[in-house]
Write a protein that holds these residues in place. Structure first.
Motif, PDB file in Angstrom:
ATOM      1  N   LEU A 121       5.970  -9.212  -0.577  1.00 37.55           N
ATOM      2  CA  LEU A 121       4.927  -8.195  -0.682  1.00 37.55           C
ATOM      3  C   LEU A 121       5.491  -6.779  -0.612  1.00 37.55           C
ATOM      4  O   LEU A 121       4.894  -5.844  -1.169  1.00 37.55           O
ATOM      5  CB  LEU A 121       3.882  -8.409   0.424  1.00 37.55           C
ATOM      6  N   ARG A 122       6.606  -6.624   0.073  1.00 39.98           N
ATOM      7  CA  ARG A 122       7.215  -5.285   0.126  1.00 39.98           C
ATOM      8  C   ARG A 122       7.722  -4.843  -1.241  1.00 39.98           C
ATOM      9  O   ARG A 122       7.964  -3.645  -1.455  1.00 39.98           O
ATOM     10  CB  ARG A 122       8.339  -5.264   1.158  1.00 39.98           C
ATOM     11  N   GLN A 123       7.890  -5.827  -2.165  1.00 38.79           N
ATOM     12  CA  GLN A 123       8.281  -5.453  -3.521  1.00 38.79           C
ATOM     13  C   GLN A 123       7.207  -4.582  -4.178  1.00 38.79           C
ATOM     14  O   GLN A 123       7.513  -3.737  -5.013  1.00 38.79           O
ATOM     15  CB  GLN A 123       8.506  -6.718  -4.363  1.00 38.79           C
ATOM     16  N   ILE A 124       5.956  -4.802  -3.777  1.00 38.63           N
ATOM     17  CA  ILE A 124       4.869  -3.968  -4.303  1.00 38.63           C
ATOM     18  C   ILE A 124       5.093  -2.516  -3.904  1.00 38.63           C
ATOM     19  O   ILE A 124       4.956  -1.590  -4.723  1.00 38.63           O
ATOM     20  CB  ILE A 124       3.506  -4.469  -3.791  1.00 38.63           C
ATOM     21  N   ASP A 125       5.457  -2.321  -2.636  1.00 34.85           N
ATOM     22  CA  ASP A 125       5.685  -0.949  -2.164  1.00 34.85           C
ATOM     23  C   ASP A 125       6.890  -0.309  -2.847  1.00 34.85           C
ATOM     24  O   ASP A 125       6.902   0.905  -3.092  1.00 34.85           O
ATOM     25  CB  ASP A 125       5.873  -0.939  -0.644  1.00 34.85           C
ATOM     26  N   LEU A 126       7.910  -1.112  -3.141  1.00 36.70           N
ATOM     27  CA  LEU A 126       9.061  -0.568  -3.858  1.00 36.70           C
ATOM     28  C   LEU A 126       8.645  -0.041  -5.229  1.00 36.70           C
ATOM     29  O   LEU A 126       9.110   1.021  -5.672  1.00 36.70           O
ATOM     30  CB  LEU A 126      10.146  -1.635  -4.002  1.00 36.70           C
ATOM     31  N   HIS A 127       7.772  -0.775  -5.896  1.00 35.47           N
ATOM     32  CA  HIS A 127       7.273  -0.317  -7.192  1.00 35.47           C
ATOM     33  C   HIS A 127       6.376   0.907  -7.025  1.00 35.47           C
ATOM     34  O   HIS A 127       6.379   1.813  -7.878  1.00 35.47           O
ATOM     35  CB  HIS A 127       6.504  -1.441  -7.887  1.00 35.47           C
ATOM     36  N   LEU A 128       5.616   0.948  -5.934  1.00 38.06           N
ATOM     37  CA  LEU A 128       4.747   2.102  -5.690  1.00 38.06           C
ATOM     38  C   LEU A 128       5.563   3.360  -5.383  1.00 38.06           C
ATOM     39  O   LEU A 128       5.153   4.478  -5.736  1.00 38.06           O
ATOM     40  CB  LEU A 128       3.785   1.801  -4.540  1.00 38.06           C
ATOM     41  N   VAL A 129       6.691   3.206  -4.718  1.00 37.80           N
ATOM     42  CA  VAL A 129       7.572   4.346  -4.468  1.00 37.80           C
ATOM     43  C   VAL A 129       8.055   4.925  -5.798  1.00 37.80           C
ATOM     44  O   VAL A 129       8.083   6.155  -5.990  1.00 37.80           O
ATOM     45  CB  VAL A 129       8.760   3.941  -3.585  1.00 37.80           C
ATOM     46  N   GLN A 130       8.423   4.040  -6.727  1.00 33.56           N
ATOM     47  CA  GLN A 130       8.838   4.518  -8.045  1.00 33.56           C
ATOM     48  C   GLN A 130       7.668   5.193  -8.771  1.00 33.56           C
ATOM     49  O   GLN A 130       7.864   6.166  -9.504  1.00 33.56           O
ATOM     50  CB  GLN A 130       9.373   3.341  -8.882  1.00 33.56           C
TER      51      GLN A 130
END
Length: 415
Positions: free
Chosen positions: A363-372
């Motif tokens: 789920l933290r992968q979602i936040d990584l994409h949101l940071v981008q």
């Protein structure tokens, strides 16, 4: 009810079936008519369908085939009925399912009311602590291999309703239509995708497996979800004997085990070093294996428990990448959250039931994409990764209910 009709099928039954089909949505069949297209002339379409069903003249159209790639290679062939045919199947299922449901085994969990995959996972988790060995198996191409003669015999045993038996037989004989338009006649199987097929597959395995287990191995506990099942045994010898007996039993019903998905597993952590048996297995998206867990008293110990499987985790990561959140700079954060939350909430509900923390890195992968996304959306504010990450962390702190996974504390600031 029209007394001039051959069969006592009410218009209300067809309307109720339509409402269920509408709730489940679905793709168009061979006629390429979508649900919205069907609804353009809803009253007339439903009346014509009822008229044909009640008069006995309804003939199922060919079933459109769609090949879905499997996670572990190969393809799964699904059958997509037309909208009208899905409604017709639902009409029959509404009458036939209550006839067979009371007879099904309590440990059959697939496609049944008030039964779920999570219940099967829960009971398997408990039994893995009580039994040292387990036979995991999957039936090769069940929906394509069901014997029509044996199935219709089982249908007749549970209902005397002429029109239910008539239409089930017609659905079994309806041909497949491939992508190139070629129709393929079917002598075996029931298309995976139709609502009536789920009930029929359960009925077939009720006699092929469930009832046989009750008669032949009443001391062995099992959990079955459609063609995927596990059977608990006390010794390795008992597991080996059962597997051989199972292969013979399935041959009687013209079925066979999936070689790559059938194995004997040692569930006792202390005994796993004594043999060369498998030490883990995957059931309904969960991988069962020895894991370090914490007791209620705070002590750490190794237990045989489930958590999201690597294959399920891979599919979720692929789904997150397909969203391409980092490129959706024309949309607001609220719009993105509205799009992804239903899916993420479903992941959390299902895979978060056991060892939820194993789901967090995914789920933290979602936040990584949101940071981008932040870096692209606001160049000055998000020029650097740390600044963008800090901004997203602050947003998650002040608006924890915006994204579904933030409500569970899965954010950068949480870990």
């Amino acid at each position: 009810m029209d007394s001039t009709k051959s069969f006592a099928i009410s218009q209300q039954a067809v309307w109720t079936a339509y409402q269920r089909v509408k709730a489940n949505r679905g793709s168009a069949g061979v006629d390429r008519q979508s649900l919205s297209d069907f609804e353009q002339d809803l009253s007339n379409n439903l009346y014509k369908l009822w008229n044909r069903l009640a008069s006995g003249s309804y003939m199922p159209p060919p079933v459109r085939t769609v090949e879905i790639p499997k996670a572990q290679g190969g393809v799964r062939r699904l059958g997509v009925p037309t909208v009208a045919d899905r409604i017709a199947q639902t009409v029959v299922t509404q009458v036939f399912a209550p006839c067979v449901e009371p007879h099904f085994h309590r440990d059959s969990y697939g496609y049944r009311p008030k039964k779920s995959a999570l219940q099967a996972v829960a009971v398997t988790r408990t039994r893995c602590w009580k039994y040292d060995y387990l036979v995991e198996f999957d039936i090769q191409g069940l929906f394509d291999a069901i014997d029509h003669t044996l199935l219709l015999r089982a249908v007749a045993k549970h209902t005397a309703c002429r029109w239910v038996r008539l239409y089930i037989e017609r659905w079994l004989k309806a041909p497949f239509q491939q992508a190139d338009g070629v129709q393929v006649a079917r002598e075996r199987g029931t298309p995976q995708g139709g609502c009536v097929s789920a009930v029929l597959a359960n009925l077939f395995l009720h006699y092929a497996f469930d009832q046989w287990m009750v008669r032949t191995f009443p001391h062995l506990l099992f959990a079955r979800y459609a063609d995927d099942a596990v059977v608990h045994c006390r010794t390795q010898e008992e597991a080996e004997q059962f597997q051989m007996a199972l292969e013979e039993r399935l041959r009687v019903y013209h079925l066979e085990l999936h070689a790559e998905k059938t194995q004997i597993v040692c569930c006792n952590v202390k005994r796993q070093g004594e043999n060369k048996l498998a030490k883990k297995f995957t059931f309904l998206g969960y991988e069962f294996r020895p894991r370090l867990v914490r007791s209620r008293q705070g002590k750490m110990f190794v237990a045989f428990t489930p958590a999201v499987s690597p294959c399920a985790a891979k599919r979720m990561r692929q789904c997150i990448r397909r969203w391409r959140l980092n490129l959706q700079t024309s949309r607001t954060l609220e719009e993105i959250a509205h799009e992804v939350n239903p899916t993420v909430r479903g992941w959390m509900t299902y895979f978060g039931a056991y060892n939820r923390s194993s789901l967090y890195p995914i789920l933290r992968q979602i936040d990584l994409h949101l940071v981008q996304w932040v870096k692209r959306k606001w160049t000055k504010k998000g020029r650097y990764f740390k600044r963008a990450k800090h901004w997203l962390g602050k947003t998650a702190h002040y608006r924890p209910k915006l994204f579904a996974h933030w409500q569970f504390g899965v954010t950068f600031s949480a870990g």
